[in-house]
Design a protein around this motif. Structure first.
Motif, PDB file in Angstrom:
ATOM      1  N   GLY A 173      47.026  40.968  32.656  1.00 42.89           N
ATOM      2  CA  GLY A 173      46.460  41.304  33.956  1.00 42.89           C
ATOM      3  C   GLY A 173      46.951  42.621  34.503  1.00 42.89           C
ATOM      4  O   GLY A 173      46.200  43.365  35.149  1.00 42.89           O
ATOM      5  N   ASN A 174      48.217  42.950  34.227  1.00 41.26           N
ATOM      6  CA  ASN A 174      48.792  44.177  34.775  1.00 41.26           C
ATOM      7  C   ASN A 174      48.636  45.390  33.864  1.00 41.26           C
ATOM      8  O   ASN A 174      48.582  46.524  34.347  1.00 41.26           O
ATOM      9  CB  ASN A 174      50.281  43.959  35.084  1.00 41.26           C
ATOM     10  CG  ASN A 174      50.503  43.135  36.344  1.00 41.26           C
ATOM     11  OD1 ASN A 174      50.404  43.638  37.449  1.00 41.26           O
ATOM     12  ND2 ASN A 174      50.775  41.849  36.172  1.00 41.26           N
ATOM     13  N   VAL A 230      46.260  45.514  31.019  1.00 42.15           N
ATOM     14  CA  VAL A 230      44.931  45.663  30.418  1.00 42.15           C
ATOM     15  C   VAL A 230      43.842  45.621  31.496  1.00 42.15           C
ATOM     16  O   VAL A 230      42.931  46.438  31.494  1.00 42.15           O
ATOM     17  CB  VAL A 230      44.654  44.578  29.346  1.00 42.15           C
ATOM     18  CG1 VAL A 230      43.325  44.855  28.652  1.00 42.15           C
ATOM     19  CG2 VAL A 230      45.787  44.544  28.321  1.00 42.15           C
ATOM     20  N   GLY A 231      43.939  44.660  32.440  1.00 41.06           N
ATOM     21  CA  GLY A 231      42.972  44.620  33.524  1.00 41.06           C
ATOM     22  C   GLY A 231      42.448  43.227  33.808  1.00 41.06           C
ATOM     23  O   GLY A 231      42.687  42.285  33.057  1.00 41.06           O
ATOM     24  N   LYS A 232      41.696  43.094  34.922  1.00 41.59           N
ATOM     25  CA  LYS A 232      41.237  41.771  35.361  1.00 41.59           C
ATOM     26  C   LYS A 232      40.183  41.185  34.430  1.00 41.59           C
ATOM     27  O   LYS A 232      40.072  39.955  34.318  1.00 41.59           O
ATOM     28  CB  LYS A 232      40.720  41.841  36.792  1.00 41.59           C
ATOM     29  CG  LYS A 232      39.500  42.717  37.006  1.00 41.59           C
ATOM     30  CD  LYS A 232      39.105  42.726  38.470  1.00 41.59           C
ATOM     31  CE  LYS A 232      37.869  43.587  38.711  1.00 41.59           C
ATOM     32  NZ  LYS A 232      37.504  43.624  40.151  1.00 41.59           N
ATOM     33  N   THR A 233      39.397  42.036  33.759  1.00 45.43           N
ATOM     34  CA  THR A 233      38.402  41.511  32.822  1.00 45.43           C
ATOM     35  C   THR A 233      39.085  40.852  31.632  1.00 45.43           C
ATOM     36  O   THR A 233      38.695  39.764  31.185  1.00 45.43           O
ATOM     37  CB  THR A 233      37.471  42.636  32.327  1.00 45.43           C
ATOM     38  OG1 THR A 233      36.836  43.248  33.445  1.00 45.43           O
ATOM     39  CG2 THR A 233      36.402  42.082  31.397  1.00 45.43           C
ATOM     40  N   LYS A 247      49.947  48.750  23.105  1.00 42.39           N
ATOM     41  CA  LYS A 247      48.584  48.818  23.646  1.00 42.39           C
ATOM     42  C   LYS A 247      47.563  48.090  22.764  1.00 42.39           C
ATOM     43  O   LYS A 247      46.457  48.569  22.549  1.00 42.39           O
ATOM     44  CB  LYS A 247      48.145  50.281  23.828  1.00 42.39           C
ATOM     45  CG  LYS A 247      49.112  51.150  24.606  1.00 42.39           C
ATOM     46  CD  LYS A 247      49.258  50.678  26.049  1.00 42.39           C
ATOM     47  CE  LYS A 247      50.183  51.623  26.838  1.00 42.39           C
ATOM     48  NZ  LYS A 247      50.408  51.146  28.220  1.00 42.39           N
ATOM     49  N   ASP A 264      35.267  38.355  38.555  1.00 45.50           N
ATOM     50  CA  ASP A 264      36.268  38.223  39.617  1.00 45.50           C
ATOM     51  C   ASP A 264      36.541  36.752  39.927  1.00 45.50           C
ATOM     52  O   ASP A 264      37.698  36.319  40.022  1.00 45.50           O
ATOM     53  CB  ASP A 264      35.802  38.935  40.893  1.00 45.50           C
ATOM     54  CG  ASP A 264      35.948  40.437  40.809  1.00 45.50           C
ATOM     55  OD1 ASP A 264      36.482  40.921  39.791  1.00 45.50           O
ATOM     56  OD2 ASP A 264      35.529  41.132  41.755  1.00 45.50           O
ATOM     57  N   THR A 273      47.761  39.853  39.119  1.00 47.17           N
ATOM     58  CA  THR A 273      46.799  40.924  39.354  1.00 47.17           C
ATOM     59  C   THR A 273      46.941  41.452  40.775  1.00 47.17           C
ATOM     60  O   THR A 273      47.222  40.673  41.703  1.00 47.17           O
ATOM     61  CB  THR A 273      45.355  40.414  39.142  1.00 47.17           C
ATOM     62  OG1 THR A 273      44.438  41.460  39.458  1.00 47.17           O
ATOM     63  CG2 THR A 273      45.057  39.216  40.017  1.00 47.17           C
ATOM     64  N   ASP A 313      44.361  42.727  42.314  1.00 43.47           N
ATOM     65  CA  ASP A 313      42.989  42.719  42.818  1.00 43.47           C
ATOM     66  C   ASP A 313      42.802  41.651  43.899  1.00 43.47           C
ATOM     67  O   ASP A 313      42.953  40.464  43.645  1.00 43.47           O
ATOM     68  CB  ASP A 313      42.019  42.469  41.660  1.00 43.47           C
ATOM     69  CG  ASP A 313      40.584  42.741  42.051  1.00 43.47           C
ATOM     70  OD1 ASP A 313      39.980  41.870  42.705  1.00 43.47           O
ATOM     71  OD2 ASP A 313      40.072  43.826  41.698  1.00 43.47           O
TER      72      ASP A 313
END
Length: 452
Positions: A47-48, A50-53, A194, A274, A350, A352
């Motif tokens: 989540g931190n 790579v991202g919320k997707t 990564k 989301d 996250t 977000d």
């Protein structure tokens, strides 16, 4: 010499029943906490970094992997019941036979489950309406996780054997090792190299493998009288029949229960990434509430099994009300903390706000009703320890398939999306009522209380 080693495990047929249950449950509770930290590692790092997707992708695969491993749950649950009963009856020769039978069944089924899981991964993701932006990442995570599912099953089996004998502390050691390895590898593979969701899946699979190997070495050293044949393929037909009789309702229940959760997840996924990510993060925190329920459930199952094996059923009768009360108090304290600190907890996964808002909407609609889960799980523990595995399976299936899922679809159609989470309370209320009614059947009382 053999007797001395065996007595190192916990004998729950003597002493205060409630103290026995709590002493057994506490290491399980710590173990569950470690297991959640283990699960959190993937989601927090993904989540931190790579991202919320990606967070949504990893989260939606959990129930699929749960269903795959649930194929083995029935056998391991049947084995745990037999182990606790044979331990209480001092039938140490049968303990080894049960353990090796369960290992053989697992070895026979492992490869087919892995292959089927890989082949069906895309159709399952399609059925669950996984959004296109998260689809490929979810598929990658699933493939790697399926390849590494055998060590997870092996670890859980080894832990189950020990718990059946009353040893809830050793599995905690296995979890500590697994959690530390998983966190280190998550940071290395995802944050440093990564590798994205593939790195998170690989980190988890390797951590499970190391923990499984450690559990094998540990058991061979501390419980050498068991003479476990980890990679054996020979089954005892009589024991297999007994395990199937006890475990089949549990295994079928797990598969159908997971299928129901997958359908609920498919409803959630229709609201976008989301909403999907918020639900999955909240489900991680929800697991913190469930861990106290599960610890007490396993403790009660082992307590009942040992005392039935030792023919001390009067101890069971006097322990039920105090155990129910203690379970409600403990679960209320844990879930209350999750409501109060829900937003800060979710911000670990996250930053977000949209995702956090969905997750908190889940918590305030689900956590207040968790005491219902505590009560019916404690009663289920007594029944399963007595060998009555069909009733808990039926009540769980009715509550999920005939109450929770229809309620989710109805609420989702007529009310705001976040209100669909009230479907949990609907299912749990019916589950508790059915469990109380069926627990008081004369045939069930005869098994649990030893009535004539």
């Amino acid at each position: 010499m053999e007797e001395k080693k065996i007595k190192k495990t916990s004998d729950m047929t003597i002493g205060s029943p409630v103290i026995n249950i709590l002493k057994y449950a506490f290491p399980l509770l710590l173990g569950s906490l470690m297991y959640q930290l283990y699960n959190f590692a993937d989601s927090i790092v993904v989540g931190n970094f790579v991202g919320k997707t990606a967070l949504a992708a990893v989260g939606t695969t959990g129930v699929i992997l749960w269903m795959a491993s649930s194929v083995f749950v029935g056998f391991s649950a049947g084995a745990m019941i037999l182990v606790s009963q044979y331990y209480g009856a001092n039938r140490h020769d049968m303990l080894t036979a049960v353990v090796n039978n369960c290992c053989a069944i697992t070895n026979i089924l492992a490869l087919p489950v892995i292959i089927i899981g890989i082949v069906l991964s895309r159709p399952i993701l399609n059925m669950m309406h996984v959004p296109s932006d998260a689809y490929e990442q979810a598929h990658i995570y699933l493939i790697i996780s399926f390849i590494g599912i055998a060590p997870l099953v092996g670890y859980n089996l080894n832990s189950g054997f020990l718990r059946g004998m009353g040893d809830s502390k050793s599995p905690l050691k296995f979890l500590v090792v697994s959690t530390i390895v998983n966190i280190i590898l998550d940071i290395l593979f995802v944050a440093v190299f990564k590798w994205g969701v593939a790195g998170a899946a690989l980190a988890t699979s390797l951590a499970q493998l190391i923990s499984w190997i450690y559990s094998i070495i540990y058991i061979k050293k501390h419980y050498d009288w068991l003479e476990i044949k980890t990679f054996g393929f020979k089954c005892n037909k009589d024991l297999l029949n007994e395990m199937v009789k006890l475990g089949l309702p549990i295994g079928v229940n797990e598969v159908l229960f997971c299928s129901g959760i997958m359908l609920l997840q498919s409803v959630v996924n229709t609201h976008g990434s989301d909403f999907m990510a918020g639900f999955n993060v909240a489900a991680k925190l929800d697991a913190l509430g469930y861990m106290s329920v599960d610890a007490l459930y396993l403790a009660v199952t082992t307590f009942a099994g040992q005392n039935i094996g030792a023919r001390k059923t009067e101890r069971i009768k006097h322990s039920i009300k105090p155990t129910l009360l203690v379970s409600v108090v403990i679960v209320a304290a844990v879930t209350g903390m999750l409501i109060v600190f829900g937003n800060p907890f979710m911000s670990l996964f996250t930053p977000d706000k949209a995702v956090i808002d969905v997750g908190y909407a889940y918590l305030i609609r689900v956590m207040p009703f968790y005491s219902l889960v505590a009560m019916f799980n404690v009663l289920n523990g007594y029944m399963q320890g007595a060998g009555e595995t069909l009733i808990p399976a039926v009540t769980n299936l009715v509550s999920v398939w005939f109450i929770r899922l229809p309620a989710a679809y109805i609420i989702n159609h007529f009310l705001a999306a976040e209100n669909l989470f009230f479907c949990y309370a609907c299912g749990w209320t019916v589950n508790l009522l059915l469990t109380i009614i069926l627990f008081n059947k004369p045939s069930v009382k005869k098994k649990v209380y030893g009535l004539n």
